[in-house]
Design an enzyme around this catalytic site. Structure first.
Site, PDB file in Angstrom:
ATOM      1  N   SER A 217      -9.338   3.635   2.526  1.00  0.00           N
ATOM      2  CA  SER A 217      -8.153   4.012   1.694  1.00  0.00           C
ATOM      3  C   SER A 217      -7.193   3.064   0.984  1.00  0.00           C
ATOM      4  CB  SER A 217      -7.273   4.670   2.390  1.00  0.00           C
ATOM      5  OG  SER A 217      -6.938   3.840   3.609  1.00  0.00           O
TER       6      SER A 217
ATOM      7  N   LYS B 224       0.697  -1.227  -0.078  1.00  0.00           N
ATOM      8  CA  LYS B 224       0.145  -0.108   0.076  1.00  0.00           C
ATOM      9  C   LYS B 224       1.017   1.262  -0.105  1.00  0.00           C
ATOM     10  CE  LYS B 224      -3.948   2.096   2.305  1.00  0.00           C
ATOM     11  NZ  LYS B 224      -4.840   1.789   3.486  1.00  0.00           N
TER      12      LYS B 224
ATOM     13  N   SER C  87     -10.945   1.057   6.209  1.00  0.00           N
ATOM     14  CA  SER C  87      -9.959   1.454   5.041  1.00  0.00           C
ATOM     15  C   SER C  87      -9.662   0.065   4.146  1.00  0.00           C
ATOM     16  CB  SER C  87      -8.779   2.027   5.071  1.00  0.00           C
ATOM     17  OG  SER C  87      -9.038   3.620   5.408  1.00  0.00           O
TER      18      SER C  87
END
Length: 469
Positions: free
Chosen positions: A152, A77, A176
């Site tokens: 996210s 990520k 997220s």
């Protein structure tokens, strides 16, 4: 026509260990798919083909096949630092930053034998529930590219849903992992606080952030979670790192449990929350299926707590206060982030301490309220996936309201430290995924995985694939 990415992550790992495919061949397969498909999807901010193939060759020659993720392609990520690889944090402020050292979670994935193909996209500093930053294209759900993938961990979700990765790690500080999993038709699991000792993330206050898996199947999610869980004085529950306990629970899928069904949220006192017909339909389907499986089903409502909304807003704003931007650098930030930074820097220590205390009391209250249940069932999201550009860029207050109204049931699992899993239960008439969420007792990811496996066997969501598949 069969292709390697049609296999589950578990099956791909089996092929790797048997020698039916090599880490280099598997990495090459996914790199070719990323090159061909990702321009339209926005899954990756940075792709590192040379480093990925070098890593794959290293794994082949030097890493024992017994490691948990031996040769399996993954993505980092873009909130996590990998030494020598550009890490943008989704922001123009840091879009050219190249770290010299890696974060713990990245090292943990490497130690498990994973092969990173690059950085999966994330919004600016991971703050919003959608992945539309100014350092790359928006992350779009592969079921309808006009719609956002949520955030996210939006890039990670898109990569798995579109067959650009077999499974992917994400991080979750308010939903997220679960939000993008629901928007892309995946299983997404936020572990209990402390389950993943490397999971404390950038901007984490109050112990909200933890790392966890996004996957096509419940067993694939358990496979990755087993790999990143580890021996730690903060770990809770049975030590999944010793013998794959969570994967075992997901594969066996056994047990009958008491499940509370809930549509209330801690945001109800402060915001108008409307549950869409699609979300209601998914919840009703899950309730019927769980009842048919023999679980005890009982309605439950969360007690009203007017302190939750202002306390969570305070923590969110305070977390942004440390973003390293001063003076003219603030203009590089997106409007929402700039507003959060300004509000966060206006807070004093007493306001922050009060908010942390109120959320700690909320945690105790939720655990008490849920004590008679093995799991709590809610919709994953209150609406279908939102169009790209739907969130206001001019009015930060409206933007925050939109995020709450889209995803009212995720953040309180972070505040209370409880494990929570999103399951891609059904499709709408217009062909969009809709999921449900199960919230468990502290440390009982095994129960969530077992229930998820039972539903997966009945519904077979792993057989659904978006057009890019």
């Amino acid at each position: 026509m069969f292709e390697l990415h049609h296999l589950t992550a578990q099956e791909q790992l089996d092929w790797l260990r048997r020698g039916d495919v090599s880490p280099t061949e598997l990495a090459t397969h996914y790199l070719e798919r990323i090159e061909r498909l990702d321009d339209d999807l926005g899954a990756f901010t940075t792709v590192t083909p040379d480093a990925a193939l070098e890593r794959a060759r290293f794994v082949e020659q030097h890493v024992p096949k017994s490691t948990a993720l031996w040769g399996l392609p993954l993505g980092d990520k873009d909130l996590w630092q990998r030494a020598g690889v550009r890490t943008t944090f989704g922001s123009r402020l840091t879009e050219h930053f190249v770290p010299e050292v890696s974060d713990d979670i990245v090292d943990a994935l490497d130690e498990a034998g994973g092969v990173s193909l690059g950085k999966t996209s994330a919004p600016e500093f991971g703050l919003p529930a959608y992945t539309e930053s100014r350092v790359g294209p928006p992350a779009r759900t592969p079921w309808d590219e006009s719609l956002g993938a949520g955030g996210s961990s939006g890039g990670a979700a898109v990569a798995v849903a579109a067959g650009l990765l077999p499974v992917a790690p994400g991080s979750d500080g308010g939903g997220s992992i679960r939000i993008p999993a629901a928007a892309t038709g995946l299983v997404g699991l936020k572990p209990s606080r402390g389950r993943v000792p490397t999971g404390s993330g950038f901007l984490s206050l109050g112990g909200l952030v933890t790392a966890g898996p996004l996957a096509r199947t419940v067993a694939d999610a358990a496979l990755l979670l087993d790999a990143i869980s580890g021996p730690s004085p903060w770990s809770v529950g049975p030590p999944s790192w010793d013998g794959g306990a969570l994967l075992n629970a997901a594969v066996r899928g056994e047990g009958r449990y008491q499940i509370g069904v809930m549509t209330t949220s801690p945001w109800d006192d402060a915001y108008e929350i409307t549950v869409s017909p699609e979300a209601v339909a998914a919840l009703e389907l899950a309730t019927r299926e769980l009842d048919a499986l023999g679980h005890g089903i009982e309605p439950v409502a969360l007690e009203s707590d007017p302190s939750y909304a202002p306390a969570f807003r305070t923590i969110w704003q305070a977390g942004a206060a440390n973003i390293p931007a001063e003076g003219e650098q603030l203009q590089l930030l997106e409007p929402l982030t700039r507003w959060l930074v300004a509000r966060g820097r206006e807070l004093d220590a007493r306001q922050l301490a009060t908010a942390l205390q109120e959320l700690a009391l909320f945690e105790r209250s939720v655990i008490r309220q849920f004590a008679s249940f093995d799991a709590i069932l809610t919709p994953s999201l209150a609406m279908t996936p939102r169009p790209v550009g739907w969130y206001s860029q001019d009015d930060p207050e409206l933007n925050f309201t939109q995020q709450v109204q889209y995803t009212p049931w995720t953040s309180f699992a972070n505040v209370s430290g409880l494990p929570a899993i999103t399951l891609p239960l059904c499709m709408t008439e217009s062909g969009l995924p809709m999921g449900v969420q199960l919230i468990g007792r502290p440390g009982r990811e095994d129960v969530l995985l077992a229930i998820g496996a039972q539903l997966e066997r009945r519904i077979a969501w792993q057989k659904r694939h978006p057009p890019q598949w």
